[in-house]
Design a protein around this motif. Structure first.
Motif, PDB file in Angstrom:
ATOM      1  N   PHE A 199       0.842  -1.205   0.000  1.00 42.97           N
ATOM      2  CA  PHE A 199       0.000   0.000   0.000  1.00 42.97           C
ATOM      3  C   PHE A 199       0.877   1.256   0.000  1.00 42.97           C
ATOM      4  CE2 PHE A 199      -2.719   3.232   1.884  1.00 42.97           C
ATOM      5  CZ  PHE A 199      -3.970   2.973   1.340  1.00 42.97           C
ATOM      6  N   VAL A 200       1.886   1.269   0.862  1.00 46.62           N
ATOM      7  CA  VAL A 200       2.766   2.441   0.978  1.00 46.62           C
ATOM      8  C   VAL A 200       3.506   2.705  -0.328  1.00 46.62           C
ATOM      9  CG1 VAL A 200       4.749   3.421   2.191  1.00 46.62           C
ATOM     10  CG2 VAL A 200       3.040   2.116   3.460  1.00 46.62           C
ATOM     11  N   GLU A 201       4.061   1.658  -0.908  1.00 41.91           N
ATOM     12  CA  GLU A 201       4.838   1.831  -2.146  1.00 41.91           C
ATOM     13  C   GLU A 201       3.962   2.326  -3.296  1.00 41.91           C
ATOM     14  OE1 GLU A 201       7.880   1.977  -2.411  1.00 41.91           O
ATOM     15  OE2 GLU A 201       8.680   0.917  -0.679  1.00 41.91           O
ATOM     16  N   LYS A 202       2.731   1.875  -3.343  1.00 43.67           N
ATOM     17  CA  LYS A 202       1.829   2.352  -4.392  1.00 43.67           C
ATOM     18  C   LYS A 202       1.528   3.840  -4.226  1.00 43.67           C
ATOM     19  CE  LYS A 202      -0.411  -2.049  -5.512  1.00 43.67           C
ATOM     20  NZ  LYS A 202      -1.606  -2.915  -5.332  1.00 43.67           N
ATOM     21  N   VAL A 203       1.381   4.275  -2.979  1.00 42.08           N
ATOM     22  CA  VAL A 203       1.159   5.706  -2.738  1.00 42.08           C
ATOM     23  C   VAL A 203       2.409   6.497  -3.119  1.00 42.08           C
ATOM     24  CG1 VAL A 203       0.725   7.464  -0.975  1.00 42.08           C
ATOM     25  CG2 VAL A 203      -0.563   5.320  -0.935  1.00 42.08           C
ATOM     26  N   ARG A 204       3.558   6.013  -2.716  1.00 48.56           N
ATOM     27  CA  ARG A 204       4.804   6.735  -3.034  1.00 48.56           C
ATOM     28  C   ARG A 204       5.061   6.777  -4.538  1.00 48.56           C
ATOM     29  NH1 ARG A 204       7.859   5.191   2.376  1.00 48.56           N
ATOM     30  NH2 ARG A 204       8.287   3.160   1.479  1.00 48.56           N
ATOM     31  N   ASN A 205       4.814   5.663  -5.223  1.00 51.94           N
ATOM     32  CA  ASN A 205       5.030   5.637  -6.675  1.00 51.94           C
ATOM     33  C   ASN A 205       4.102   6.610  -7.399  1.00 51.94           C
ATOM     34  OD1 ASN A 205       7.076   3.732  -6.599  1.00 51.94           O
ATOM     35  ND2 ASN A 205       5.685   1.988  -6.818  1.00 51.94           N
ATOM     36  N   ALA A 206       2.885   6.744  -6.890  1.00 51.13           N
ATOM     37  CA  ALA A 206       1.912   7.626  -7.539  1.00 51.13           C
ATOM     38  C   ALA A 206       2.167   9.101  -7.242  1.00 51.13           C
ATOM     39  CB  ALA A 206       0.500   7.248  -7.084  1.00 51.13           C
ATOM     40  N   THR A 207       3.032   9.375  -6.267  1.00 51.20           N
ATOM     41  CA  THR A 207       3.307  10.776  -5.894  1.00 51.20           C
ATOM     42  C   THR A 207       4.799  11.097  -6.022  1.00 51.20           C
ATOM     43  OG1 THR A 207       3.477  10.113  -3.553  1.00 51.20           O
ATOM     44  CG2 THR A 207       1.334  10.904  -4.320  1.00 51.20           C
ATOM     45  N   LYS A 208       5.516  10.342  -6.851  1.00 50.32           N
ATOM     46  CA  LYS A 208       6.969  10.513  -6.944  1.00 50.32           C
ATOM     47  C   LYS A 208       7.383  11.848  -7.558  1.00 50.32           C
ATOM     48  CE  LYS A 208       7.118   7.693 -11.169  1.00 50.32           C
ATOM     49  NZ  LYS A 208       7.657   6.437 -11.755  1.00 50.32           N
ATOM     50  N   LYS A 209       6.434  12.564  -8.152  1.00 48.25           N
ATOM     51  CA  LYS A 209       6.756  13.881  -8.717  1.00 48.25           C
ATOM     52  C   LYS A 209       7.237  14.855  -7.642  1.00 48.25           C
ATOM     53  CE  LYS A 209       2.065  15.803  -8.388  1.00 48.25           C
ATOM     54  NZ  LYS A 209       0.907  16.348  -9.140  1.00 48.25           N
ATOM     55  N   PHE A 210       6.908  14.567  -6.380  1.00 50.63           N
ATOM     56  CA  PHE A 210       7.318  15.459  -5.292  1.00 50.63           C
ATOM     57  C   PHE A 210       8.746  15.169  -4.809  1.00 50.63           C
ATOM     58  CE2 PHE A 210       2.652  15.530  -4.987  1.00 50.63           C
ATOM     59  CZ  PHE A 210       2.439  16.898  -5.013  1.00 50.63           C
ATOM     60  N   ASN A 211       9.349  14.101  -5.326  1.00 53.48           N
ATOM     61  CA  ASN A 211      10.724  13.759  -4.963  1.00 53.48           C
ATOM     62  C   ASN A 211      10.922  13.676  -3.448  1.00 53.48           C
ATOM     63  OD1 ASN A 211      11.797  13.693  -7.685  1.00 53.48           O
ATOM     64  ND2 ASN A 211      11.632  15.922  -7.685  1.00 53.48           N
ATOM     65  N   PHE A 212      10.042  12.927  -2.795  1.00 52.42           N
ATOM     66  CA  PHE A 212      10.189  12.737  -1.364  1.00 52.42           C
ATOM     67  C   PHE A 212      11.530  12.075  -1.051  1.00 52.42           C
ATOM     68  CE2 PHE A 212       5.428  12.369  -1.782  1.00 52.42           C
ATOM     69  CZ  PHE A 212       5.167  13.625  -1.250  1.00 52.42           C
ATOM     70  N   LYS A 213      12.071  12.382   0.114  1.00 54.80           N
ATOM     71  CA  LYS A 213      13.336  11.781   0.521  1.00 54.80           C
ATOM     72  C   LYS A 213      13.145  10.303   0.841  1.00 54.80           C
ATOM     73  CE  LYS A 213      15.115  16.100   2.484  1.00 54.80           C
ATOM     74  NZ  LYS A 213      15.584  16.777   3.719  1.00 54.80           N
ATOM     75  N   PRO A 214      14.146   9.480   0.593  1.00 49.79           N
ATOM     76  CA  PRO A 214      14.035   8.063   0.926  1.00 49.79           C
ATOM     77  C   PRO A 214      14.011   7.863   2.435  1.00 49.79           C
ATOM     78  CG  PRO A 214      16.259   8.565   0.183  1.00 49.79           C
ATOM     79  CD  PRO A 214      15.439   9.802  -0.057  1.00 49.79           C
ATOM     80  N   VAL A 215      13.281   6.857   2.869  1.00 48.17           N
ATOM     81  CA  VAL A 215      13.217   6.526   4.288  1.00 48.17           C
ATOM     82  C   VAL A 215      14.597   6.034   4.728  1.00 48.17           C
ATOM     83  CG1 VAL A 215      12.138   4.993   5.980  1.00 48.17           C
ATOM     84  CG2 VAL A 215      10.778   5.988   4.150  1.00 48.17           C
ATOM     85  N   PRO A 216      15.061   6.460   5.908  1.00 43.58           N
ATOM     86  CA  PRO A 216      16.378   5.978   6.380  1.00 43.58           C
ATOM     87  C   PRO A 216      16.399   4.459   6.503  1.00 43.58           C
ATOM     88  CG  PRO A 216      15.567   7.795   7.740  1.00 43.58           C
ATOM     89  CD  PRO A 216      14.450   7.398   6.838  1.00 43.58           C
ATOM     90  N   THR A 217      17.577   3.911   6.408  1.00 46.01           N
ATOM     91  CA  THR A 217      17.760   2.470   6.592  1.00 46.01           C
ATOM     92  C   THR A 217      18.544   2.232   7.872  1.00 46.01           C
ATOM     93  OG1 THR A 217      19.759   2.540   5.231  1.00 46.01           O
ATOM     94  CG2 THR A 217      17.700   1.949   4.131  1.00 46.01           C
TER      95      THR A 217
END
Length: 219
Positions: A199-217
């Motif tokens: 679910f999370v990845e689908k939301v992030r993929n659909a909003t990638k135009k905002f260039n959100f920062k990657p989640v820390p590892t």
């Protein structure tokens, strides 16, 4: 009808087809909740504030694991946690809450102002807008309509605020040691699995135009 008018009309129809309504159904936010929120900000984050305001830097996606909109709303509505004992030391009685609640049919409800702190994610409440989704259990999984509404909300929020991260609740501990992480109690953690990485990845993929920062590892 003139060609220019036809174009305007067509654009208006297109806008209507993608525009979602956000329905305001405020939870109780009385003086007790205000004071408990300010206490939470100070006791958990060492932030001394006159108001319970936040500067949003992330959006956190959740599920309620509660089978109905009504019961989900009721869980957040009261100011204090059920069975709260004020005599317990170092325990906040502030009830859990979220800024938005998305029903199974995709209807978006705003429960509280977007820049007021809600208690939904340990360590990050001071900078996070929460989106709760009704359901999430095996018998009541999240729906495609909820997914579309979450995508809409992230677009809406990222266009309005300086949002750096979109995360699932299950990812919150990855921020330990990050500048946004302010929880003072190293023993205060809960294990979360919502709302699922698919679910999370689908939301992030659909909003990638905002260039959100990657989640820390984790190191």
């Amino acid at each position: 009808m003139k060609k220019t008018s036809l174009i305007v009309w067509a654009l208006a129809l297109g806008a209507c087809s993608t525009q979602k309504e956000i329905v305001d159904i405020p939870i109780i936010f009385d003086e007790q909740r205000v004071e408990l929120t300010k206490e939470y900000l100070f006791n958990r984050y060492k932030l001394e504030q006159d108001t319970p305001e936040i500067t949003p830097k992330m959006v956190v996606l959740h599920w309620t694991a509660i089978p109905s909109l009504k019961k989900s709303f009721e869980a957040f509505n009261r100011s204090t946690l059920p069975n709260w004992r004020p005599d317990l030391v170092n325990v906040s009685g502030l009830n859990v809450s979220s800024h938005f609640l998305v029903d199974q049919d995709g209807t978006i409800y705003r429960l509280m102002p977007e820049t007021t702190m809600a208690r939904h994610t340990i360590g990050l409440n001071h900078c996070a807008i929460g989106i709760e989704n009704v359901g999430g259990t095996e018998g009541l999984p999240l729906t495609k309509k909820q997914l579309r509404s979450n995508i809409y909300l992230v677009n809406y929020l990222a266009s309005k605020y300086d949002i750096d991260y979109v995360i699932g609740h299950q990812e919150y501990t990855l921020f330990e040691g990050h500048p946004l992480w302010l929880e003072v109690d190293d023993g205060y953690r809960t294990e979360k699995t919502d709302p699922g990485m698919d679910f999370v990845e689908k939301v992030r993929n659909a909003t990638k135009k905002f260039n959100f920062k990657p989640v820390p590892t984790k190191k």
